[in-house]
Design a protein around this motif. Structure first.
Motif, PDB file in Angstrom:
ATOM      1  N   CYS A  81       1.668  -8.246  -1.362  1.00  0.00           N
ATOM      2  CA  CYS A  81       2.365  -9.198  -2.398  1.00  0.00           C
ATOM      3  C   CYS A  81       3.010 -10.525  -1.857  1.00  0.00           C
ATOM      4  O   CYS A  81       3.885 -10.292  -0.816  1.00  0.00           O
ATOM      5  CB  CYS A  81       3.341  -8.593  -3.262  1.00  0.00           C
ATOM      6  SG  CYS A  81       4.520  -9.227  -4.132  1.00  0.00           S
TER       7      CYS A  81
ATOM      8  N   CYS B  21       7.091 -10.194  -2.490  1.00  0.00           N
ATOM      9  CA  CYS B  21       8.095  -9.215  -1.858  1.00  0.00           C
ATOM     10  C   CYS B  21       7.295  -8.529  -0.820  1.00  0.00           C
ATOM     11  O   CYS B  21       8.165  -7.588   0.043  1.00  0.00           O
ATOM     12  CB  CYS B  21       8.464  -8.128  -3.131  1.00  0.00           C
ATOM     13  SG  CYS B  21       6.975  -7.203  -3.463  1.00  0.00           S
TER      14      CYS B  21
ATOM     15  N   CYS C 151       2.261  -8.283  -6.552  1.00  0.00           N
ATOM     16  CA  CYS C 151       2.263  -7.139  -7.289  1.00  0.00           C
ATOM     17  C   CYS C 151       2.717  -7.225  -8.640  1.00  0.00           C
ATOM     18  O   CYS C 151       3.106  -8.251  -9.111  1.00  0.00           O
ATOM     19  CB  CYS C 151       3.329  -5.967  -6.639  1.00  0.00           C
ATOM     20  SG  CYS C 151       5.051  -6.479  -6.721  1.00  0.00           S
TER      21      CYS C 151
ATOM     22  N   CYS D 160       6.441  -8.356  -9.388  1.00  0.00           N
ATOM     23  CA  CYS D 160       6.834  -9.606  -9.037  1.00  0.00           C
ATOM     24  C   CYS D 160       6.102 -10.456  -9.760  1.00  0.00           C
ATOM     25  O   CYS D 160       6.623 -11.614 -10.620  1.00  0.00           O
ATOM     26  CB  CYS D 160       6.295 -10.125  -7.577  1.00  0.00           C
ATOM     27  SG  CYS D 160       7.283  -9.102  -6.327  1.00  0.00           S
TER      28      CYS D 160
HETATM   29 ZN   LIG Z   1       5.936  -8.081  -5.373  1.00  0.00          ZN
END
Ligand SMILES: [Zn+2]
Length: 483
Positions: free
Chosen positions: A255, A258, A288, A291
């Motif tokens: 991701c 994050c 992801c 997020c």
């Molecule tokens: Zn993420």
């Protein structure tokens, strides 16, 4: 497709083609003078006296294909174990190799041939291969490559440097080194050679008419600077796959916000579509689900990630070294190639787990062919190093000879029969007591007398064994496969 269910219980068990182990020590003598396994005398009667359990034995006995060479040593189509046994019994053939088990006909036979396609999943550490005809898979296997090249060369260099420094004064020398065009680092050169050698070995036992190598995970030509040329996230399945692969590569499969790995990742618009963001690669990243939801209508910059926004406009860095090797391989062999994204797409469609063998099967054009049900697992080894003496001096400055090559007819990495277990000699000792291990290096016996061993075959640069095709553990398979 594969008979996975039945084989699951065999997890980790090793199987060799119908106990291809002669009863007498004849093989030892047959092999002593040369490592070439030629004209090995063979006791056909012991073929069915297998030590494995019934299911395994029968399964393997019925499924293991025996490779056949004609009178002149050219490969024909493989035959069943039963037929091979009959031919051997009638004295119409002789055994020429143990793993993979191969026989040579002693009479003239034109033999029919089918189109055989070999798929190669070229890898940095592991090579997967699979050869298929229109109807079935003939061989499938994995070869683990050596990864110690660089370390060993560095070691040698320090030894040499030390030695020279101990010697007399030497005039400085320079300009005596050169690199030819197309030079590869030794570790990479080794990988390239290993691939070629593997393909050549397979060509010796199978009438392979076509070789296909997977060159890269996606078509870099097509994807040349998509950020600049403005490639869009197409909806077409395959095209969608390629852009996604590109993005996954670019964002290192995690991701972008994050940094989470091994979670389902989504293609995400940096400037949201709702705010006029485009479908171009330069506006896409990987995030992801969480997020992606959290970011909502914000741009990456507003979300607190101006860096992501900047990076998105940058094209992907030069392709990895492995891609160079793969292309070289294709050029040297003059063979066909395919892309990883295509492989992945087709493998997912076929519902196959991610594994080197399955990838190779798909690369070879495998679809609904009958799978072999077993895998040749191989590992490259070296029996010797080239030093004549041990690097460290003995007390009193004496030098010790480096290693022994052969003890009581055994060499390092010989495949041997110890009781009912097939294993390899990892440690060769002059005393005649050896260290026995399995392919993975797990200890079978630490100090076993040579008298208890029977030689099955020499290593020839690699050790190999047959395993039933247990459903292979997916390697780092994130939920990406769901896409
Ligand atoms: Zn993420």
């Amino acid at each position: 497709m594969r008979k996975e269910g039945k084989n699951t219980q065999q997890l980790g068990r090793s199987i060799t083609p119908w106990s291809a182990v002669p009863a007498s020590g004849s093989v030892v003598e047959g092999l002593k003078d040369s490592e070439r396994v030629g004209a090995v005398s063979f006791d056909v009667k012991t073929l069915s006296n297998n030590s494995e359990e019934h299911i395994t034995r029968e399964q393997v006995e019925h499924s293991v294909l025996v490779f056949v060479l004609n009178k002149h040593g050219k490969p024909l189509m493989p035959c069943t174990a039963g037929k091979a046994r009959r031919l051997l019994k009638q004295g119409k053939a002789k055994v020429v190799n143990m793993t993979p088990f191969s026989i040579q006909l002693l009479y003239g036979s034109s033999g029919y041939k089918q189109d055989v396609t070999l798929g190669i999943d070229a890898g940095y550490k592991t090579v997967g291969y699979s050869a298929v005809t229109a109807g079935r898979e003939l061989i499938a296997g994995e070869l683990e490559l050596r990864t110690d090249i660089k370390r060993l060369l560095e070691k040698r260099r320090t030894y040499r440097r030390d030695r020279r420094n101990r010697k007399w004064y030497r005039k400085p020398r320079f300009g005596n080194r050169g690199r030819k065009d197309g030079w590869l680092a030794p570790s990479l050169e080794h990988k390239l050679r290993s691939h070629i050698k593997l393909i050549e070995r397979l060509k010796q036992i199978l009438p392979i008419s076509r070789v296909i190598v997977e060159v890269a995970s996606f078509d870099t030509q097509k994807m040349q600077r998509p950020e600049i040329s403005g490639v869009e996230y197409q909806q077409g399945e395959l095209q969608g796959y390629e852009v996604r692969e590109y993005l996954l590569e670019k964002w290192q499969r995690k991701c972008a916000y994050c940094g989470k790995k091994n979670v389902p990742l989504e293609v995400e618009h940096i400037v949201p579509k709702s705010r006029g963001g485009s479908d171009r690669v330069s506006n896409l990243t990987i995030a992801c689900h969480e997020c992606n939801q959290k970011k909502g209508d914000l741009t990456a910059e507003e979300f607190g990630f101006p860096k992501v926004q900047r990076q998105a406009g940058q094209p992907l860095k030069a392709a990895a070294f492995m891609n160079i090797i793969r292309w070289k391989l294709v050029n040297m062999l003059g063979c066909n190639w395919t892309y990883g994204s295509i492989t992945k797409y087709r493998r997912t469609k076929l519902g196959l787990e991610k594994s080197h063998v399955n990838d190779a099967f798909v690369i070879a054009g495998g679809t609904n062919q009958e799978r072999t049900g077993y895998i040749y697992m191989g590992k490259q080894v070296r029996r010797q190093n080239r030093s004549l003496y041990k690097a460290n001096l003995l007390k009193g400055g004496r030098r010790k000879r480096n290693t022994v090559k052969e003890v009581k007819g055994f060499r390092r990495f010989d495949k041997v029969l110890f009781g009912k277990v097939r294993c390899f000699i990892f440690g060769l000792r002059t005393r005649g007591y050896f260290d026995l291990r399995d392919l993975e290096g797990n200890k079978i016996g630490g100090d076993v007398s040579y008298k208890k061993l029977r030689l099955i075959e020499r290593s020839r640069g690699m050790i190999q064994e047959v395993r039933s095709a247990i459903p292979l553990r997916p390697e780092g398979r994130s939920l990406l496969a769901q896409f």
